[in-house]
Scaffold this motif. Structure first.
Motif, PDB file in Angstrom:
ATOM      1  N   PRO A  89       0.832  -1.349   0.093  1.00  0.00           N
ATOM      2  CA  PRO A  89       0.145  -0.010   0.201  1.00  0.00           C
ATOM      3  C   PRO A  89       0.736   1.169  -0.031  1.00  0.00           C
ATOM      4  CG  PRO A  89      -0.835  -1.514   1.708  1.00  0.00           C
ATOM      5  CD  PRO A  89       0.593  -2.076   1.247  1.00  0.00           C
ATOM      6  N   GLU A  90       2.050   1.154   0.401  1.00  0.00           N
ATOM      7  CA  GLU A  90       3.058   2.232   0.454  1.00  0.00           C
ATOM      8  C   GLU A  90       3.448   2.596  -0.986  1.00  0.00           C
ATOM      9  OE1 GLU A  90       3.471   4.083   3.149  1.00  0.00           O
ATOM     10  OE2 GLU A  90       2.235   2.463   4.071  1.00  0.00           O
ATOM     11  N   PHE A  91       3.392   1.909  -2.158  1.00  0.00           N
ATOM     12  CA  PHE A  91       3.495   2.351  -3.402  1.00  0.00           C
ATOM     13  C   PHE A  91       2.555   3.195  -3.857  1.00  0.00           C
ATOM     14  CE2 PHE A  91       6.340  -1.263  -2.756  1.00  0.00           C
ATOM     15  CZ  PHE A  91       7.203  -1.234  -3.623  1.00  0.00           C
ATOM     16  N   GLU A  92       2.947   3.968  -4.957  1.00  0.00           N
ATOM     17  CA  GLU A  92       2.195   4.971  -5.593  1.00  0.00           C
ATOM     18  C   GLU A  92       0.804   4.125  -6.372  1.00  0.00           C
ATOM     19  OE1 GLU A  92       3.773   7.922  -8.105  1.00  0.00           O
ATOM     20  OE2 GLU A  92       4.897   8.825  -6.347  1.00  0.00           O
ATOM     21  N   ARG A  93      -0.103   4.415  -6.187  1.00  0.00           N
ATOM     22  CA  ARG A  93      -1.182   3.564  -6.820  1.00  0.00           C
ATOM     23  C   ARG A  93      -1.147   3.516  -8.260  1.00  0.00           C
ATOM     24  NH1 ARG A  93      -6.625   2.192  -4.967  1.00  0.00           N
ATOM     25  NH2 ARG A  93      -7.787   1.778  -6.635  1.00  0.00           N
ATOM     26  N   ARG A  94      -0.610   4.804  -8.899  1.00  0.00           N
ATOM     27  CA  ARG A  94      -0.405   4.424 -10.565  1.00  0.00           C
ATOM     28  C   ARG A  94       0.838   3.473 -10.944  1.00  0.00           C
ATOM     29  NH1 ARG A  94       3.194   8.122 -13.267  1.00  0.00           N
ATOM     30  NH2 ARG A  94       2.669   7.927 -15.680  1.00  0.00           N
ATOM     31  N   THR A  95       1.716   3.498  -9.982  1.00  0.00           N
ATOM     32  CA  THR A  95       3.007   2.624 -10.162  1.00  0.00           C
ATOM     33  C   THR A  95       2.437   1.179 -10.237  1.00  0.00           C
ATOM     34  OG1 THR A  95       4.366   4.067  -9.279  1.00  0.00           O
ATOM     35  CG2 THR A  95       5.108   1.780  -9.319  1.00  0.00           C
TER      36      THR A  95
ATOM     37  N   ASN B  40       0.610  -4.886   5.574  1.00  0.00           N
ATOM     38  CA  ASN B  40       0.129  -5.121   6.994  1.00  0.00           C
ATOM     39  C   ASN B  40      -1.381  -5.012   6.699  1.00  0.00           C
ATOM     40  OD1 ASN B  40       2.799  -4.773   7.914  1.00  0.00           O
ATOM     41  ND2 ASN B  40       2.529  -2.748   8.137  1.00  0.00           N
ATOM     42  N   PRO B  41      -2.124  -5.421   7.590  1.00  0.00           N
ATOM     43  CA  PRO B  41      -3.645  -5.527   7.473  1.00  0.00           C
ATOM     44  C   PRO B  41      -4.281  -4.047   7.728  1.00  0.00           C
ATOM     45  CG  PRO B  41      -2.991  -6.459   9.649  1.00  0.00           C
ATOM     46  CD  PRO B  41      -1.588  -6.178   8.789  1.00  0.00           C
ATOM     47  N   CYS B  42      -3.366  -3.055   8.326  1.00  0.00           N
ATOM     48  CA  CYS B  42      -4.016  -1.936   8.753  1.00  0.00           C
ATOM     49  C   CYS B  42      -2.666  -0.804   9.010  1.00  0.00           C
ATOM     50  CB  CYS B  42      -4.993  -2.132  10.241  1.00  0.00           C
ATOM     51  SG  CYS B  42      -3.717  -2.418  11.566  1.00  0.00           S
TER      52      CYS B  42
ATOM     53  N   THR C 271      -9.110   2.811  13.527  1.00  0.00           N
ATOM     54  CA  THR C 271     -10.716   2.695  13.140  1.00  0.00           C
ATOM     55  C   THR C 271     -11.123   2.020  12.110  1.00  0.00           C
ATOM     56  OG1 THR C 271     -10.653   4.884  11.946  1.00  0.00           O
ATOM     57  CG2 THR C 271     -10.904   4.967  14.448  1.00  0.00           C
ATOM     58  N   GLU C 272     -12.181   1.646  11.868  1.00  0.00           N
ATOM     59  CA  GLU C 272     -12.707   0.862  10.853  1.00  0.00           C
ATOM     60  C   GLU C 272     -12.436   1.673   9.341  1.00  0.00           C
ATOM     61  OE1 GLU C 272     -13.750  -2.196  10.653  1.00  0.00           O
ATOM     62  OE2 GLU C 272     -13.388  -2.556  12.601  1.00  0.00           O
ATOM     63  N   PRO C 273     -12.685   2.983   9.403  1.00  0.00           N
ATOM     64  CA  PRO C 273     -12.671   3.790   8.088  1.00  0.00           C
ATOM     65  C   PRO C 273     -11.070   3.765   7.791  1.00  0.00           C
ATOM     66  CG  PRO C 273     -14.149   4.928   9.707  1.00  0.00           C
ATOM     67  CD  PRO C 273     -13.795   3.747  10.196  1.00  0.00           C
ATOM     68  N   GLN C 274     -10.336   3.860   8.822  1.00  0.00           N
ATOM     69  CA  GLN C 274      -8.819   3.782   8.771  1.00  0.00           C
ATOM     70  C   GLN C 274      -8.410   2.583   7.954  1.00  0.00           C
ATOM     71  OE1 GLN C 274      -7.428   4.984  12.634  1.00  0.00           O
ATOM     72  NE2 GLN C 274      -6.936   6.947  11.983  1.00  0.00           N
ATOM     73  N   ILE C 275      -8.797   1.474   8.513  1.00  0.00           N
ATOM     74  CA  ILE C 275      -8.398   0.298   8.108  1.00  0.00           C
ATOM     75  C   ILE C 275      -8.920  -0.002   6.494  1.00  0.00           C
ATOM     76  CG2 ILE C 275      -8.965  -2.265   8.297  1.00  0.00           C
ATOM     77  CD1 ILE C 275      -9.275  -1.744  11.357  1.00  0.00           C
ATOM     78  N   ARG C 276     -10.270   0.585   6.323  1.00  0.00           N
ATOM     79  CA  ARG C 276     -10.790   0.237   5.025  1.00  0.00           C
ATOM     80  C   ARG C 276     -10.028   1.082   3.890  1.00  0.00           C
ATOM     81  NH1 ARG C 276     -15.726   0.203   7.564  1.00  0.00           N
ATOM     82  NH2 ARG C 276     -16.035   2.587   7.161  1.00  0.00           N
ATOM     83  N   ARG C 277      -9.639   2.164   4.505  1.00  0.00           N
ATOM     84  CA  ARG C 277      -8.812   3.267   3.412  1.00  0.00           C
ATOM     85  C   ARG C 277      -7.313   2.749   3.336  1.00  0.00           C
ATOM     86  NH1 ARG C 277      -8.601   7.221   6.801  1.00  0.00           N
ATOM     87  NH2 ARG C 277     -10.760   7.935   6.444  1.00  0.00           N
ATOM     88  N   TYR C 278      -6.925   2.119   4.377  1.00  0.00           N
ATOM     89  CA  TYR C 278      -5.402   1.751   4.141  1.00  0.00           C
ATOM     90  C   TYR C 278      -5.599   0.443   3.018  1.00  0.00           C
ATOM     91  CZ  TYR C 278      -0.857  -0.474   5.010  1.00  0.00           C
ATOM     92  OH  TYR C 278       0.220  -1.063   4.947  1.00  0.00           O
ATOM     93  N   GLN C 279      -6.385  -0.540   3.546  1.00  0.00           N
ATOM     94  CA  GLN C 279      -6.530  -1.807   2.427  1.00  0.00           C
ATOM     95  C   GLN C 279      -6.942  -1.212   0.977  1.00  0.00           C
ATOM     96  OE1 GLN C 279      -9.079  -4.473   4.718  1.00  0.00           O
ATOM     97  NE2 GLN C 279      -7.746  -5.036   6.245  1.00  0.00           N
ATOM     98  N   GLY C 280      -7.865   0.009   0.953  1.00  0.00           N
ATOM     99  CA  GLY C 280      -8.373   0.243  -0.298  1.00  0.00           C
ATOM    100  C   GLY C 280      -7.214   0.728  -1.215  1.00  0.00           C
ATOM    101  N   LYS C 281      -6.059   1.053  -0.851  1.00  0.00           N
ATOM    102  CA  LYS C 281      -4.824   1.732  -1.565  1.00  0.00           C
ATOM    103  C   LYS C 281      -4.418   0.645  -2.612  1.00  0.00           C
ATOM    104  CE  LYS C 281      -2.995   4.662   1.993  1.00  0.00           C
ATOM    105  NZ  LYS C 281      -1.691   4.721   2.713  1.00  0.00           N
TER     106      LYS C 281
END
Length: 502
Positions: free
Chosen positions: A307-313, A348-350, A364-374
């Motif tokens: 998730p730390e990589f740029e989404r475009r990459t 990582n899961p979160c 928080t749940e939004p933080q977890i979803r946002r992280y995994q959504g990367k």
């Protein structure tokens, strides 16, 4: 007078024949280069004139025109210098036309006439052999790489003066036996699976992935061993075949990373930092070069902390993960590079990494979803096995060193791979991961009970068509590992279990 020599232009990881024509005639003195040239090649005019002058040859005060044909193909780099210089000298009468027949010339000239090494020698040598040339003259430091094809007489020269003496018959070809032996240089020691404590389920997932060439994602808390597991993967992969080694060596030769003295014998493990740009990952540049996805061909591309990589990459991996090739389009050129690699990632899961342990995780749940959504669903869909990696227990740490050696696992992998090679002989397929959906009825027939298992998983897990096909490919690999001709229910259940979506 008119003369011609031959060189080669790099296109992707291959080379195409280029004819260097020189015409010397009466007119306003000068040297003109034509033929769709890049800027560094236009500068060859000054390098060649200075090099010829500094080896003691005075060109006649005439108009010299050099054309690099075919004129509709863009030529880049400095490897044409030597061919241009020899063509001019032949047209000026300093070299006999007969002495340059059936010879290809490659090398960059310094102003003092020395020959500097260039990249892309291996595909150039292959091109020379395919076009019927008997000899190849290259810079001295490129001689061993050029000799790897075994189809040519290779001369390594230090300077333009050496080339002229060679063409006049004053010196002989230097021996190359010692250089070719450098192919067998020792490789650094790889991490071994026996060094990993516990993680039996993760090791099983890795073995399945390597047997079938499948993509793999580890999800787990920091310190659970995800990176170490990934680094051990090359130690259980089978040795490169000669065909794979040659293709991989061409990629590294074109990119200027070819090791001195030989073909690449070990499967690559490419682990770029998360700050890598999309261009560096895909390849390209002003003079297109292979990117990280191509350098990982026939090996492993590992993205740690995905998730730390740029989404475009990360998103640009869609094409190579599906087609096993990547096309780099630029204004001046379009290059097609191999990108057939095993994709391995870890995350990582979160954000804090402790989820689902709520005693430690305060995300928080939004933080977890946002992280995994990367990591987009499109990328997750292209991953065959998603493995949850649990933290290591203290008892497992005490039993370190008691696991299987990589050599034992590699034997099982080789056995499963040999089954696949025999099954797909003549189809251009090496592993189950390369199977197309249209080939499933022939190679992956399912019983009625198996179809019911997949139907239930499809609706219960909300699978896409791509995920459905990947489950079948993994099940085919599991059957091969068990020595079974047909896919059983147990193989399907295990394959579905590896679709643990985060």
């Amino acid at each position: 007078m008119f003369s011609k020599t031959y060189a080669a232009a790099i296109r992707g990881i291959d080379a195409i024949l280029v004819k260097v024509e020189a015409d010397v005639r009466d007119g306003l003195p000068g040297l003109e280069l034509v033929g769709f040239l890049a800027s560094e090649l236009k500068e060859a005019r000054e390098r060649v004139r200075a090099a010829i002058h500094n080896v003691g040859i005075l060109l006649p005060p005439k108009k010299i025109t050099v054309n690099l044909s075919p004129a509709d193909v863009r030529k880049e780099g400095t490897a044409f210098d030597l061919a241009i210089a020899v063509a001019i000298l032949a047209a000026s009468g300093y070299i006999s036309m007969k002495s340059i027949e059936n010879i290809m010339f490659v090398g960059e000239l310094s102003l003092d006439g020395c020959l500097n090494p260039v990249s892309g020698i291996l595909p150039t040598a292959c091109c020379a052999g395919e076009n019927g040339f008997k000899s190849l003259i290259v810079p001295f430091r490129n001689r061993a790489e050029a000799a790897l094809t075994g189809a040519l007489n290779v001369w390594g020269c230090d300077s333009l003066s050496d080339v002229l003496r060679l063409l006049s018959g004053e010196c002989q070809k230097p021996p190359l036996e010692e250089e070719v032996k450098e192919v067998l240089v020792k490789q650094p020691k790889q991490p071994d699976f026996s060094e990993i404590c516990g993680q039996r389920a993760a090791k099983r997932a890795i073995e399945v992935a390597v047997c079938g060439g499948h993509n793999l994602l580890f999800v787990g808390s920091p310190g659970s061993g995800k990176t170490m597991l990934a680094k051990c993967i090359p130690s259980i992969m089978p040795e490169l075949t000669l065909e794979e080694s040659l293709e991989l060596s061409k990629i590294y030769s074109v990119s200027g990373r070819m090791p001195v003295g030989g073909l690449i014998r070990k499967r690559p493990f490419i682990a770029p930092h998360h700050s890598v740009t999309a261009a560096a990952m895909a390849g390209g540049g002003r003079c297109p070069k292979p990117g990280q996805v191509s350098l990982a061909t026939h090996g492993v591309l590992f993205l740690d902390e995905l998730p730390e990589f740029e989404r475009r990459t990360v998103e640009l991996l869609r094409q190579p993960l599906e087609e096993r090739r990547i096309t780099v389009n630029r204004v001046t050129d379009c290059c097609d590079y191999p990108a057939s690699f095993m994709f391995v990632a870890a995350m990582n899961p979160c954000p804090c990494g402790a989820y689902p342990d709520r005693a430690k995780c305060h995300c928080t749940e939004p933080q977890i979803r946002r992280y995994q959504g990367k990591v987009s669903r499109a990328i997750l869909d292209r991953i065959d096995l998603i493995m949850q990696v649990s933290p290591i227990r203290f008892e497992e740490l005490k039993d370190s060193g008691g696991g299987e050696d990589s050599s034992v696992i590699r034997e099982r992998v080789a056995a499963a791979r040999s089954v696949q090679l025999a099954r797909y002989r003549g189809l251009g397929i090496r592993t189950n991961a390369e199977l197309s959906a249209s080939q499933f009825p022939q190679f992956c027939p399912l019983k009625k009970s198996g179809e019911e298992i997949l139907k239930e998983a499809f609706y219960r897990c909300g699978l896409s068509a791509r995920a459905y096909h990947r489950i079948i490919r993994v099940a085919r690999t599991l059957a091969d590992m068990d020595g079974e001709d047909n896919i059983g229910e147990g193989h399907l259940y295990e394959a579905v279990g590896y679709r643990n979506m985060i």
